[in-house]
Design an enzyme around this catalytic site. Structure first.
Site, PDB file in Angstrom:
ATOM      1  N   CYS A 174      -2.358  -4.176   7.072  1.00 57.20           N
ATOM      2  CA  CYS A 174      -1.988  -4.377   8.469  1.00 57.20           C
ATOM      3  C   CYS A 174      -2.457  -3.195   9.314  1.00 57.20           C
ATOM      4  O   CYS A 174      -2.637  -2.079   8.820  1.00 57.20           O
ATOM      5  CB  CYS A 174      -0.485  -4.576   8.606  1.00 57.20           C
ATOM      6  SG  CYS A 174       0.508  -3.149   8.096  1.00 57.20           S
ATOM      7  N   GLU A 186       0.828  -1.208   0.000  1.00 58.93           N
ATOM      8  CA  GLU A 186       0.000   0.000   0.000  1.00 58.93           C
ATOM      9  C   GLU A 186       0.862   1.258   0.000  1.00 58.93           C
ATOM     10  O   GLU A 186       0.540   2.239  -0.689  1.00 58.93           O
ATOM     11  CB  GLU A 186      -0.914  -0.003   1.241  1.00 58.93           C
ATOM     12  CG  GLU A 186      -1.879  -1.178   1.291  1.00 58.93           C
ATOM     13  CD  GLU A 186      -1.317  -2.401   2.003  1.00 58.93           C
ATOM     14  OE1 GLU A 186      -2.119  -3.188   2.532  1.00 58.93           O
ATOM     15  OE2 GLU A 186      -0.075  -2.567   2.029  1.00 58.93           O
TER      16      GLU A 186
END
Length: 367
Positions: free
Chosen positions: A71, A46
């Site tokens: 996460c 990301e």
């Protein structure tokens, strides 16, 4: 999402024991940014995708397609879910949740609580296939086991006199080195060490897309130990060697090997099946994700009997050896009934000149 999964594959061999993850940013049906997890300890997919934008302002209102749940905890890097929220991403589409205990749905919950439209399950099967080794380690605490062998058209791995070099051609053997460069460990039995005196290193892969990991070379030693003059021992200070030993080995010889740079793990289990399970548990505790079995037939038989083979890379060479006593790839006592066979499914079939490789996997839900 298909693009995100393809991107994720580029990290194979460099990110383990982390999962393979890809991320694609989309606005009005057009890809505006993309990235993948490139190496262990480095930025996640990301973050790479956000950094690929000309300006972080371009992230506002986009949809992020991510192959694994972002996460939500501080590890070696800051949480990716927070990074997506801070960038103003409006929607996140996740292929599958991450079973890692510090995530396990927490990333999705964080995004949703922050007002981000979040959905899960797009191409989930493909995402699970991609990260099957990671899932095995997280869920079962052991590495994914890849059994590799080369055999003739009549199913022999050696002639009646024991000769095996070479069944396949150079191109196929190069692919084996590429696999070696991507795994965490390469295991053999003492029979292979005595007969072939192998190095078990990845050679000739620099400059291509292989990640060139330095795999731990693992030898299962029930009674015998490698010679101090073997290639494995002489190179132990440059490339790690671990011996999985039983209580019957010569302790004085083992001490000499340890002084030469070889590591050893004493297995308490008496039977071969128990030793395999115990060794895999130890390797899982060391965060090993992939273990490659390079033979011989008795080592493969031990993993077969323990039902611990997850994937097979079968190389078929255009030769016939014949001979009732010529070895097949898996020794041991075998099974009596076809219904007791371990089920696999064909994943890929790749030609290499006159040779080909068939890759088979157990179903993800199989154990």
């Amino acid at each position: 999402m298909g693009m995100a999964i393809r991107l994720a594959k580029l990290g194979a061999g460099a990110v383990e024991p982390n999962p393979l993850v890809g991320c694609v940013l989309v606005r009005d049906g057009q890809v505006v940014g993309q990235g993948y997890h490139q190496k262990f300890g480095g930025p996640h997919a990301e973050v790479h995708a956000l950094r690929s934008l000309d300006s972080l302002q371009q992230a506002k209102g986009v949809t992020a397609y991510v192959s694994l749940e972002p996460c939500c905890h501080h590890g070696k890097t800051p949480p990716c879910a927070q990074a997506l929220v801070d960038a103003g991403v409006a929607r996140v589409v996740v292929a599958m949740t991450d079973p890692f205990p510090k995530v396990a749905g927490g990333g999705v919950s964080f995004l949703q609580s922050a007002g981000v439209n979040t959905t899960v399950g797009l191409m989930q099967t493909e995402a699970e296939e991609l990260n099957a080794p990671y899932l095995k380690l997280v869920r079962d605490g052991r590495p994914w086991v890849i059994a590799k062998w080369a055999m003739t058209m009549d199913g022999r791995i050696a002639t009646v006199s024991g000769q095996s070099q070479w069944i396949t051609g150079q191109q196929a053997r190069h692919e084996v080195h590429r696999l070696r460069s991507r795994v965490d460990g390469i295991a053999v039995g003492m029979g292979t060490v005595v007969i072939d005196d192998p190095m078990l290193t990845a050679r000739g892969v620099n400059g291509d897309d292989a990640a060139s990991r330095v795999a731990d070379r693992i030898v299962f030693c029930q009674h015998r130990l490698p010679s101090l003059e073997s290639k494995l021992v002489r190179s132990a200070r440059d490339f790690p060697v671990t011996l999985m030993v039983g209580s019957e080995v010569d302790s004085a010889h083992l001490t000499q090997l340890e002084q030469a740079g070889v590591k050893s793990v004493v297995l308490d289990s008496s039977g071969s099946t128990g030793r395999v399970i115990e060794a895999l548990q130890f390797l899982g505790e060391q965060r090993m994700t992939n273990l490659m079995l390079e033979g011989g037939a008795e080592l493969l038989a031990s993993f077969f009997a323990a039902d611990r083979i997850d994937e097979c890379h079968v190389y078929l060479g255009p030769k016939l050896f014949g001979g009732q006593t010529a070895k097949g790839p898996i020794g041991g006592s075998g099974i009596d009934h076809v219904t007791d066979a371990l089920p696999f499914r064909l994943v890929t079939l790749d030609p290499f000149g006159n040779d080909f490789r068939a890759v088979y996997r157990r179903d993800i839900c199989e154990e």
